[in-house]
Write an enzyme that holds these catalytic residues in place. Structure first.
Site, mmCIF file in Angstrom:
data_model
loop_
_atom_site.group_PDB
_atom_site.id
_atom_site.type_symbol
_atom_site.label_atom_id
_atom_site.label_comp_id
_atom_site.label_asym_id
_atom_site.label_seq_id
_atom_site.Cartn_x
_atom_site.Cartn_y
_atom_site.Cartn_z
ATOM 1 N N ASP A 5 0.822 -1.205 0.000
ATOM 2 C CA ASP A 5 0.000 0.000 0.000
ATOM 3 C C ASP A 5 0.859 1.259 0.000
ATOM 4 O OD1 ASP A 5 -2.203 -1.664 0.205
ATOM 5 O OD2 ASP A 5 -2.391 -1.428 2.379
ATOM 6 N N TYR A 34 6.356 -10.300 6.572
ATOM 7 C CA TYR A 34 6.200 -8.872 6.787
ATOM 8 C C TYR A 34 6.568 -8.544 8.228
ATOM 9 C CZ TYR A 34 3.458 -8.069 2.493
ATOM 10 O OH TYR A 34 3.039 -7.955 1.191
#
Length: 260
Positions: free
Chosen positions: A53, A111
């Protein structure tokens, strides 16, 4: 056509995410412009392993692309580096089979979400760590993290508009690491839904702050409703660390944990 696999690191601060969009800067857009220059004006499409994002960073995003003529791996690495901004840096280039696909061949991703818990904001961390000016309740967070491990339907922890056939994902690792006044939430799994990690982080912060019981996580998962979970945490602090491929580098990290 030559197919190349590119591992790239980037600071996502000044970009509207990875995926190319009209009239805004993106990581994919910058890479495609660089490759078009290297290819003497011929357009080259980049395919990424995932779509980070706006504001999200990466240390090991993986892409593949078909190039119209041969350049050595080292030559391609240098050429991309010379044609991209300083906040996008290629780490490795490999020639691969024309059947390789950066997204569909990936068997896992890692992540990390970094939190800064100092009382005062730190101007040097503001782009890379989310400022949560409250002491973390480590034990409550660790208790909640255990409930995320394994295979679950993560509908409650994904954006309502996530366009996927299934919201079932498997988490191999969900842990908390302390580095001074910083904490890192690390997640490794088969894949992640749109906003999934940021919603999990927002929920874990509510657990830490006493707004939510650590053992409420199974009920939130079972609800399969976005409103059952907490807020979506800021993209600041989120980083794609690594993408794993079985046929090439099926991570010692996974093998050490007996992950198939």
């Amino acid at each position: 056509m030559q197919r190349y696999k590119l591992t790239v690191a980037y600071d996502g601060t000044n970009y509207s995410g990875f995926q190319v969009q009209p009239n805004v800067p993106t990581i994919q857009g910058e890479l495609e412009q660089a490759l078009q220059r290297i290819a003497k004006g011929e357009f080259v499409r980049i395919h990424g392993a995932g779509r980070t994002d706006a504001g999200v960073h990466a240390a090991g995003q993986v892409c593949h692309f078909n190039f119209p003529f041969y350049i050595s791996e080292e030559g391609m690495l240098r050429a991309i580096d010379a044609n991209t901004p300083t906040d996008i840096v290629p780490q490795k280039v490999e020639r691969v089979s024309d059947t390789f696909h950066a997204r569909y061949d990936a068997c896992g991703k890692m992540y990390e979400y970094r939190l800064y818990t100092g009382k005062q904001a730190d101007p040097f961390k503001r782009l890379y760590a989310y400022h949560h000016p409250h002491a973390l309740n480590v034990e409550r967070i660790k208790q909640a993290l255990e409930h995320f491990k394994g295979e679950h339907d993560f509908t409650s922890f994904s954006a309502v508009n996530a366009e996927v056939d299934s919201r079932v994902r498997e988490l191999y690792e969900a842990c908390l690491i302390q580095e001074g006044t910083d904490y890192i939430l690390r997640f490794s799994g088969s894949g992640f839904l749109y906003n999934m990690i940021r919603i999990m982080v927002g929920t874990l912060l509510d657990v830490s702050d006493g707004k939510l019981d650590p053992d409420a996580i199974p009920d939130i998962l079972q609800a399969k409703e976005r409103q059952a979970a907490s807020r979506t945490a800021s993209p600041v602090g989120l980083k794609m660390v690594e993408v794993y491929y079985k046929d090439a580098e099926y991570s010692d990290h996974f093998l050490e944990n007996n992950i198939d």
